[in-house]
Design a protein around this motif. Structure first.
Motif, mmCIF file in Angstrom:
data_model
loop_
_atom_site.group_PDB
_atom_site.id
_atom_site.type_symbol
_atom_site.label_atom_id
_atom_site.label_comp_id
_atom_site.label_asym_id
_atom_site.label_seq_id
_atom_site.Cartn_x
_atom_site.Cartn_y
_atom_site.Cartn_z
ATOM 1 N N TYR A 12 0.818 -1.216 0.000
ATOM 2 C CA TYR A 12 0.000 0.000 0.000
ATOM 3 C C TYR A 12 0.855 1.271 0.000
ATOM 4 C CZ TYR A 12 -4.345 -2.545 0.919
ATOM 5 O OH TYR A 12 -5.439 -3.375 0.813
ATOM 6 N N ARG B 137 3.075 1.932 2.425
ATOM 7 C CA ARG B 137 3.241 2.353 3.822
ATOM 8 C C ARG B 137 4.637 2.019 4.335
ATOM 9 N NH1 ARG B 137 -2.423 -0.442 5.407
ATOM 10 N NH2 ARG B 137 -1.145 -2.210 4.774
ATOM 11 N N TYR C 166 -10.296 0.692 -2.946
ATOM 12 C CA TYR C 166 -9.711 0.725 -1.607
ATOM 13 C C TYR C 166 -10.710 1.117 -0.521
ATOM 14 C CZ TYR C 166 -5.307 0.586 -4.190
ATOM 15 O OH TYR C 166 -4.284 0.220 -5.014
ATOM 16 N N ASP C 167 -11.767 1.802 -0.879
ATOM 17 C CA ASP C 167 -12.718 2.300 0.108
ATOM 18 C C ASP C 167 -14.133 1.843 -0.240
ATOM 19 O OD1 ASP C 167 -10.905 4.105 1.724
ATOM 20 O OD2 ASP C 167 -10.647 5.001 -0.256
ATOM 21 N N TYR D 41 -8.586 6.800 0.060
ATOM 22 C CA TYR D 41 -7.248 6.440 -0.422
ATOM 23 C C TYR D 41 -6.773 7.381 -1.531
ATOM 24 C CZ TYR D 41 -3.395 3.343 -1.773
ATOM 25 O OH TYR D 41 -2.158 2.809 -2.052
ATOM 26 N N SER E 41 -7.101 6.704 5.069
ATOM 27 C CA SER E 41 -7.516 5.366 4.684
ATOM 28 C C SER E 41 -6.314 4.427 4.712
ATOM 29 C CB SER E 41 -8.110 5.405 3.276
ATOM 30 O OG SER E 41 -8.444 4.123 2.831
ATOM 31 N N HIS E 42 -6.527 3.236 5.284
ATOM 32 C CA HIS E 42 -5.492 2.201 5.383
ATOM 33 C C HIS E 42 -4.257 2.672 6.158
ATOM 34 C CE1 HIS E 42 -7.602 -0.561 2.672
ATOM 35 N NE2 HIS E 42 -7.904 0.503 1.946
ATOM 36 N N LYS F 242 -2.297 5.058 5.761
ATOM 37 C CA LYS F 242 -1.174 5.371 4.880
ATOM 38 C C LYS F 242 -0.741 6.820 5.062
ATOM 39 C CE LYS F 242 0.386 5.486 0.088
ATOM 40 N NZ LYS F 242 0.024 5.406 -1.326
ATOM 41 N N ILE G 19 -0.029 -0.559 11.666
ATOM 42 C CA ILE G 19 -1.211 -1.409 11.660
ATOM 43 C C ILE G 19 -0.944 -2.741 12.359
ATOM 44 C CG2 ILE G 19 -2.672 -2.806 10.147
ATOM 45 C CD1 ILE G 19 -2.828 -0.563 8.229
#
Length: 432
Positions: free
Chosen positions: A121, A123, A249-250, A279, A309-310, A312, A336
């Motif tokens: 992703y 990250r 992603y969302d 995202y 989101s996520h 990131k 995470i």
């Protein structure tokens, strides 16, 4: 007031001294490069330079706080009593390590500007961090260092009255999708049902149909429980909703669904409501601006905070966009899949832009525990014990324990069995 003598007053120096002294220890701090002003000061004081002036409290400085831009820094981490330290100071210094330069390195996320490996992703991985490699990720090491500084200053200046702070918590609720089955539109519902059928998930198909026909409550609608829990504690929850467009992603709910907008308003009556940026809005300022405006139109108040989101982070762009849109607080700093302190602190701090060498008004609120990170511990007892140890490390420095749970991890889904208990463990830790 603490007076710091230094040969050169720089933005980096004033930034990090204010975090350690003012935000953690509650002591106002000022700076001087004039020896006569330092001598005349009749209260608590210290010097931070290459050489001491006389016999004052002295910390030999590392070059980092007097540099600009980025460089490849060699770091050797060593044991220091009950913690670790780096940037050794040598003989003559009252601290064996330059905790100010080391704190700046961690707090500014210096290492995240340098070349590193990201996950799928994009990250930053905990495994790439100095803290994980050297075994201090699960310690709020900057706060620990600040308390070591406090102990020495108290010994040198016994008449100075140090203020105290108290342990507190920030419960964060992530809502990537407020519902598991309902309010998703006809095509998504039909598609989901066929997918259940194709994958032979007959139990889930039965649950889906029961919810859609009103026989059962949506399993991810945990907001009644959350609001009741909020009513029983003084610690204010922050609930982050996605209001961006549906994408790969969302899996967001359309704002045309009145039940969704009504939910956001009702949650806002009891909790703080924040924006969970979609995202694709992370690198698109105009899209992020529209999402901010959408949420403000629903809540009728200025946006309280943002989270990505996520989880990131694209440093420094993510934070610069928040500054540009005058968003006051940001809650994405954390990992995470790992418990711990990504920025090395359990105290909110201001974003320092390393490219422009300037402190910004954006408050960064790091989180130290996400529900996903607790899944790797097999038993409920293991989860509770690990969480308790992490909470206690924050309590030792009277910091702020921030956790991220999702609306679905507080449901009755088998995967998340026992997570309500873990959430309550955090809430109850304030009164223990």
């Amino acid at each position: 007031m603490l007076l710091v003598y230094t040969h050169k007053i720089t933005p980096r120096l004033t930034y990090i001294f204010k975090h350690l002294c003012k935000r953690i220890l509650g002591v106002e701090v000022s700076f001087t490069s004039k020896i006569e002003d330092f001598i005349a000061h009749d209260s608590i004081k210290m010097s931070y330079a290459r050489q001491p002036l006389s016999k004052e409290f002295f910390v030999r400085s590392h070059a980092l706080l007097f540099e600009q831009g980025l460089s490849d820094i060699e770091i050797a981490v060593n044991d220091w009593e009950d913690t670790k330290g780096f940037f050794t100071t040598g003989e003559g210094s009252d601290l064996p390590y330059d905790i100010f330069a080391a704190s700046f390195y961690l707090l500014s996320r210096y290492e995240e500007y340098l070349p590193h490996v990201n996950d799928d992703y994009g990250r930053f991985l905990a495994s790439e961090s100095l803290a994980k490699k050297e075994g201090f990720l699960e310690s709020p090491i900057i706060d620990v260092w600040a308390y070591k500084l406090k102990a020495i200053l108290q010994d040198r200046f016994p008449d100075f009255d140090f203020p105290s702070r108290t342990y507190n918590i920030t419960p964060i609720i992530d809502v990537p999708s407020a519902f598991k089955y309902s309010n998703k539109g006809l095509m998504r519902s039909i598609g989901g049902a066929f997918e259940d059928l194709f994958r032979l998930k007959f139990r889930q198909l039965y649950q889906r149909v029961s919810v859609l026909f009103g026989f059962k409550k949506d399993p991810h609608y945990t907001f009644t429980w959350l609001i009741n829990r909020q009513k029983s504690t003084e610690s204010k929850f922050i609930v982050f909703f996605v209001v961006g467009e549906y994408s790969t992603y969302d899996k967001s709910i359309s704002l045309n669904k009145k039940e969704f907008t009504s939910l956001i308003k009702s949650v806002g009556d009891y909790c703080h409501v924040g924006l969970k940026a979609s995202y694709f809005a992370l690198d698109n300022l105009e899209m992020l601006k529209k999402e901010k405006q959408k949420l403000e139109e629903i809540t009728n108040v200025d946006l309280y905070a943002i989270r990505n989101s996520h989880s990131k982070l694209n440093l420094p762009k993510t934070y610069r966009n928040a500054v540009e849109l005058e968003i006051p607080r940001e809650y994405t700093m954390g990992y995470i899949n790992e418990l711990g302190f990504r920025a090395g602190t359990c105290t909110p701090f201001l974003f320092y832009d390393l490219d422009y060498e300037v402190q910004t008004p954006l408050q960064i609120h790091p989180f130290h525990c996400m529900d996903f990170a607790l899944l790797k511990y097999n038993s409920q007892l293991d989860k509770e014990e690990k969480l308790e140890r992490l909470i206690n490390t924050v309590k030792k420095v009277d910091g702020t324990f921030s956790s991220v749970f999702h609306n679905y991890s507080l449901s009755d889904d088998e995967t998340w069995s026992g997570f309500k208990t873990l959430f309550n463990q955090i809430i109850n830790s304030v009164n223990e």
